[in-house]
Design a protein around this motif. Structure first.
Motif, PDB file in Angstrom:
ATOM      1  N   UNK A 150      -3.787 -17.203  26.185  1.00 27.59           N
ATOM      2  CA  UNK A 150      -4.968 -16.093  25.228  1.00 27.59           C
ATOM      3  C   UNK A 150      -5.629 -16.991  24.190  1.00 27.59           C
ATOM      4  N   UNK A 151      -4.228 -17.168  23.162  1.00 20.92           N
ATOM      5  CA  UNK A 151      -3.761 -17.778  22.323  1.00 20.92           C
ATOM      6  C   UNK A 151      -4.340 -19.304  22.761  1.00 20.92           C
ATOM      7  N   UNK A 152      -3.506 -19.804  23.294  1.00 14.46           N
ATOM      8  CA  UNK A 152      -3.618 -21.228  24.070  1.00 14.46           C
ATOM      9  C   UNK A 152      -5.294 -21.411  23.783  1.00 14.46           C
ATOM     10  N   UNK A 153      -5.461 -21.083  24.810  1.00 13.81           N
ATOM     11  CA  UNK A 153      -7.220 -21.224  25.230  1.00 13.81           C
ATOM     12  C   UNK A 153      -8.173 -21.430  23.782  1.00 13.81           C
ATOM     13  N   UNK A 212      -2.285 -19.870  36.976  1.00 18.76           N
ATOM     14  CA  UNK A 212      -2.854 -20.127  35.506  1.00 18.76           C
ATOM     15  C   UNK A 212      -2.629 -20.533  34.475  1.00 18.76           C
ATOM     16  N   UNK A 213      -1.553 -21.194  34.607  1.00 17.37           N
ATOM     17  CA  UNK A 213      -1.131 -22.145  33.491  1.00 17.37           C
ATOM     18  C   UNK A 213      -1.467 -23.800  33.814  1.00 17.37           C
ATOM     19  N   UNK A 214      -1.338 -23.425  35.120  1.00 20.42           N
ATOM     20  CA  UNK A 214      -2.241 -25.347  35.677  1.00 20.42           C
ATOM     21  C   UNK A 214      -3.893 -25.075  36.364  1.00 20.42           C
ATOM     22  N   UNK A 215      -4.096 -23.901  36.064  1.00 21.35           N
ATOM     23  CA  UNK A 215      -5.527 -23.939  36.944  1.00 21.35           C
ATOM     24  C   UNK A 215      -6.317 -24.756  35.512  1.00 21.35           C
ATOM     25  N   UNK A 216      -7.589 -24.855  36.035  1.00 23.54           N
ATOM     26  CA  UNK A 216      -8.751 -26.293  34.967  1.00 23.54           C
ATOM     27  C   UNK A 216      -9.102 -25.547  34.246  1.00 23.54           C
TER      28      UNK A 216
END
Length: 450
Positions: A23-26, A220-224
């Motif tokens: 979530x921090x990355x988003x 979740x990490x590789x999802x667009x």
């Protein structure tokens, strides 16, 4: 300290840490806001579809396809004619002109028009798809081509760059190891059948836990995650927002039909891309309708409303009697678990019963109080119906005949959450209605079309 609770806490903490990092990355990679440049009539070289992307916060809306179709008419590949007063009578006429030099998404739209046209003529009402699967496939290919062109121009980029995805994958592997260790440690302390050593079974379970956890986190990490801005993209977007400000200065521009492209040329296509013209986006429909961004004229001016559709809310749209019944059941189960704890001699089970029972009792009491308040805080207001759709709120996606989504604009803001409309109540998109609702359950109690 109970070692089993420690293992469970360790696994939970590792999982929470990964999702916190995700979530921090988003949050860090979300597109930044753009301040409009001064109003200007000067158009740039970027195609309308790309302009729609960067001017909409790096999100593709249905305007991208519609603006491209109008732009093809402005450039002579198509002709838009309106024989009567109603813009919905507009027809599309294919012109015999070389289509070399078109971008992939422009060619895709032109090919669709040519495929549907009979004798070189196509009514705008025939543009939409009749097969949902075909519409989704076509839409996905169109959006991919628009994003590819925006990236080629340096105006957009993947929200999660490869380095960030690699970091999240590495973190996922570490978290999965922690979960696997917790599973191994917990099972290794349990005796095997017959009282033997359980190390072998613990190792197998730990490997399975590692692979499953890694698969869930990695997916979740590789999802667009969509697109984000670039420095060049923000600069270009600011300039185009200046063009939007200039077009807003022409009061009649918002009501121009698609056929007005003969006079306004590419200004009309860019106006559609920038969300200034509401008639063009209302008449032309390429099967790209976005139920989450809907036009509304409530209050006298056309504007877009972002709509959220709840799916997993346990209370969503349910009658008060059912909510009260569920709350009482939850409360009762919690009380029974707490009462039953003294009959259990195992300390772990005793702790679990007390914890779960307390949580259920508190949850049941909370739901009961909120249901009563919901019954007493009925609201009535006027609004415009934006969207009506059957509700599929279960995990299995089954329809509920008692409920349907009802998205309305009550003039309170540019965002809303769809209400749950029981069967038997009316209201179609475009209607002005007076609705009575219960806010917590978001259930419509009464609806009158004004």
């Amino acid at each position: 300290m109970n070692v089993h609770l420690l293992d469970a806490g360790l696994a939970a903490a590792a999982t929470a840490a990964w999702y916190g990092a995700f979530e921090a990355a988003r949050l860090v990679t979300r597109p930044r806001g753009v301040h409009p440049a001064p109003s200007t009539p000067d158009l740039g070289a970027e195609p309308p579809a790309v302009v729609s992307l960067i001017a909409s916060g790096w999100e593709i809306t249905e305007d991208a396809g519609e603006a491209t179709l109008v732009d093809l008419a402005a450039r002579g590949h198509l002709e838009l004619r309106q024989p009567g007063d109603d813009p919905l009578q507009t027809t599309i006429h294919v012109r015999e002109q070389p289509d070399t030099g078109l971008l992939p998404f422009e060619r895709q739209i032109l090919d669709r028009v040519k495929h549907l046209a009979h004798g070189g003529v196509l009514p705008v009402s025939a543009l939409t798809f009749r097969d949902e699967g075909q519409a989704q496939t076509w839409d996905k290919r169109l959006r991919g081509a628009i994003v590819a062109e925006a990236r080629r121009l340096g105006l957009s980029q993947r929200r999660f760059p490869p380095a960030l995805v690699t970091g999240l994958m590495a973190l996922a592997a570490g978290v999965s190891l922690v979960i696997a260790w917790a599973v191994f440690h917990w099972l290794s302390l349990q005796p095997a059948e017959g009282g033997g050593d359980n190390t072998g079974g613990a190792v197998g379970a730990a490997i399975a836990a590692f692979l499953i956890s890694l698969g869930v986190f990695s997916s979740a990490a590789v999802a667009d995650q969509g697109e984000r801005d670039t420095p060049a993209g923000r600069e270009v977007a600011a300039r185009w927002l200046g063009v939007r400000g200039w077009l807003h200065g022409h009061e009649a521009f918002a009501d121009l039909p698609p056929s007005a492209v003969a006079m306004w040329d590419r200004y009309l296509s860019y106006g559609a891309a920038l969300g200034v013209n509401r008639v063009v986006t209302g008449v032309l429909h390429l099967g790209l309708g976005d139920r989450k961004r809907v036009w509304s004229s409530f209050g006298g001016e056309w504007h877009r409303i972002r709509v959220r559709y709840p799916r997993l809310w346990p209370r969503y749209g349910k009658p008060t009697a059912r909510l009260v019944r569920q709350a009482l059941v939850t409360l009762g189960v919690g009380v029974l678990l707490i009462w039953f704890r003294d009959r259990i001699e195992v300390q772990l089970a005793h702790t679990v019963l007390v914890t779960v029972g307390t949580l259920l009792a508190l949850l049941g009491a909370y739901k009961l109080i909120r249901a009563m308040l919901d019954l007493a805080t009925v609201r009535t207001f006027d609004a415009q119906v934006l969207w009506v759709e059957r509700w599929t709120g279960t995990v299995l996606g089954k329809d509920d005949p008692d409920r349907s989504y009802l998205a309305v604009d009550d003039g309170s803001g540019d965002r809303t959450v769809a209400w749950a409309r029981p069967s038997g109540l009316g209201g179609r998109p475009g209607d002005t209605v007076r609705v009575t609702v219960r806010p917590w359950s978001r259930r419509v109690v009464a609806l009158t079309v004004l």
